[in-house]
Design an enzyme around this catalytic site. Structure first.
Site, PDB file in Angstrom:
ATOM      1  N   LYS A 244       7.562  -8.257 -12.291  1.00  0.00           N
ATOM      2  CA  LYS A 244       8.933  -7.869 -11.936  1.00  0.00           C
ATOM      3  C   LYS A 244       9.837  -7.804 -13.169  1.00  0.00           C
ATOM      4  CE  LYS A 244       9.660  -8.348  -7.159  1.00  0.00           C
ATOM      5  NZ  LYS A 244       8.523  -9.120  -6.635  1.00  0.00           N
ATOM      6  N   ARG A 245       9.634  -8.740 -14.073  1.00  0.00           N
ATOM      7  CA  ARG A 245      10.578  -8.802 -15.197  1.00  0.00           C
ATOM      8  C   ARG A 245      10.473  -7.583 -16.119  1.00  0.00           C
ATOM      9  NH1 ARG A 245       8.081 -10.834 -19.993  1.00  0.00           N
ATOM     10  NH2 ARG A 245       6.040 -11.349 -19.185  1.00  0.00           N
TER      11      ARG A 245
END
Ligand code: GLU
Length: 471
Positions: A244-245
């Protein structure tokens, strides 16, 4: 569903539990390239056997992503859950041939025996592997397990990873039918791939262990194994697993960021596969060149600069009509209220801006000046550039352009040059004032191109408005 054995058949088999992510898109692309480059078939199978996690929304998102990338299957997609009866038939066949057995352990009993085996340093084997159930037993809930051959090496000749070996003991007697009658993943994949005539299974290397399990099931059924090709995952720009990051994991996010599908295909094809040093290539070239031998064993890294470079190349080659439409969508997405001649204005400007943009949003930035409504509101700085002597000069240039008919870049460039010479000034004394009048100071290409992008009437009109306002 079967095909002649000489035809290459590949498939993309996503589980519909979320959007189409970039790794999935690349897997689909590799399968598409491999099959279509060999006159074969590319199929799509939705692996929706996990009823709790599969959603219609995800099915739609996957098809939307594939359509955006223009990767279409050659047949109607197969939905795995709809084939559960066929999967159960094959389970029965495995039971009949002794390659599977019924296991009456409850979940708790299984856990306890598994823990005990672990504590004693043994592999867990259900006691039902070697036990004949009674008629009474058969009325009780049970799973069906695959009876793997014991003490045997399983080798998979993977087209990317090379030959990989496992000891069959390490693979467990896989549950192939749950106690609620639901066939499990590895069994369903084998049956579907076989029935669909799949010759090459190209997928992420997180499935490498499954290839061993699935190979044993193929062998037990007397079916020919497909060629397996397990491709390494895609990592983020920092080399860590994509998460996600890193953002931008979904294919639709790339569409939203203004990348073109043909650029995405070009970029994704290069992600983990190489044909010499070629970075920019067409679908035709990729189809002719793609081979599993060129697939890298090491994980590929996302590189946004490279993607932008590839996209800029495909923007330059794209049709102006198409770019005008996409750019208009971007303007509307930014809250512009549609005006009847917007598309026409963008289309006129496109040849003068598209060489300088890497993405559609950049094209929107660079075309904002053509969409401004007359009269433009001049800010203080722009108005200042049209005062006094420079205002008079722009006024003389306006008169001259009013008589000028050849509204094309080269003729206008020459005319502007002659004008500057006659005025005895460098172009630096003219350009900023002209830009102030023509665009209110907004970003635009050089003045000859700005005039062409705006068109004759609009250019002269804007010059008149500006001179009027600053008189
Ligand atoms: N459904 C699996 C997944 O989405 C892929 C299975 C396969 O390609 O064999 O990870």
């Amino acid at each position: 569903m079967t095909s002649p054995s000489s035809t290459v058949v590949t498939r993309f088999a996503p589980s519909p539990t979320g959007y189409l992510h970039i790794g999935g898109a690349r897997t689909a692309l590799f399968n598409w390239l491999y099959a279509k480059g060999r006159g074969g078939k590319f199929l799509i199978r939705i692996e929706d056997t996990d009823r709790e996690r599969s959603t219609d929304e995800a099915v739609k998102a996957i098809f939307d992503g594939l359509s955006w990338l223009e990767l279409f299957g050659d047949e109607e997609p197969v939905f795995q859950f709809a084939r559960a009866d066929r999967h159960r038939d094959v389970v029965n066949e495995l039971l009949a041939t002794g390659h599977a057995y019924r296991d009456f352990l409850t979940a708790d009993e299984t856990t306890a025996l598994r823990d005990q085996a672990k504590a004693e340093g043994r592999d867990f084997v259900s006691p039902w592997r070697d036990r004949e159930p009674s008629v009474d037993d058969l009325t009780k809930p049970h799973t069906v397990r695959f009876r793997r051959p014991l003490d045997q090496a399983v080798a998979v000749d993977d087209a990317v990873q090379g030959t990989v070996r496992w000891e069959s003991a390490s693979l467990d007697d896989l549950v192939i039918l749950r106690s609620d009658g639901a066939p499990t993943y590895n069994l369903a994949v084998v049956v579907d791939d076989h029935d669909m005539g799949v010759t090459h299974v190209i997928r992420g290397d997180d499935h490498l262990n499954n290839a061993a399990r699935q190979s044993l099931i193929y062998d037990a059924l007397g079916w020919t194994r497909p060629t397996f090709a397990h491709i390494p995952l895609i990592h983020g720009p920092d080399g860590a697993k994509l998460s996600k990051r890193h953002g931008a994991q979904a294919v639709h996010e790339y569409a939203d960021m203004g990348y073109l599908p043909e650029a995405m295909r070009n970029y994704l094809a290069r992600l983990g596969w190489a044909h010499g040093d070629d970075e920019l290539f067409s679908d035709e070239q990729a189809l002719a060149w793609f081979d599993l031998t060129g697939v890298n064993k090491a994980p590929a890294r996302l590189d946004f600069d490279k993607l932008a470079h590839v996209n800029a190349h495909w923007l330059r080659l794209a049709d102006d009509d198409r770019l005008a439409k996409l750019t208009l969508d971007a303007h509307l997405g930014r809250g512009r209220a549609l005006q009847p001649d917007d598309e026409e204005r963008l289309l006129r400007a496109m040849p003068f801006v598209k060489d300088r943009a890497k993405t559609i949003p950049e094209l929107a930035d660079q075309t904002a000046f053509v969409l401004q409504a007359r009269p433009l509101a001049l800010n203080e700085k722009s108005a200042g550039l049209l005062q006094g002597e420079s205002g008079q000069r722009i006024s003389r240039l306006r008169e001259r352009l009013g008589l000028f008919q050849s509204w094309d870049v080269f003729a206008l460039e020459a005319e502007l040059k002659v004008f500057a010479e006659e005025e005895g000034v460098g172009f630096g004394k003219i350009g900023p004032s002209m830009r102030a009048a023509l665009t209110g100071g907004s970003a635009s290409p050089d003045i000859a191109r700005t005039l062409c992008a705006l068109g004759r009437d609009e250019s002269l009109g804007r010059l008149d408005d500006a001179l009027q306002q600053t008189k």
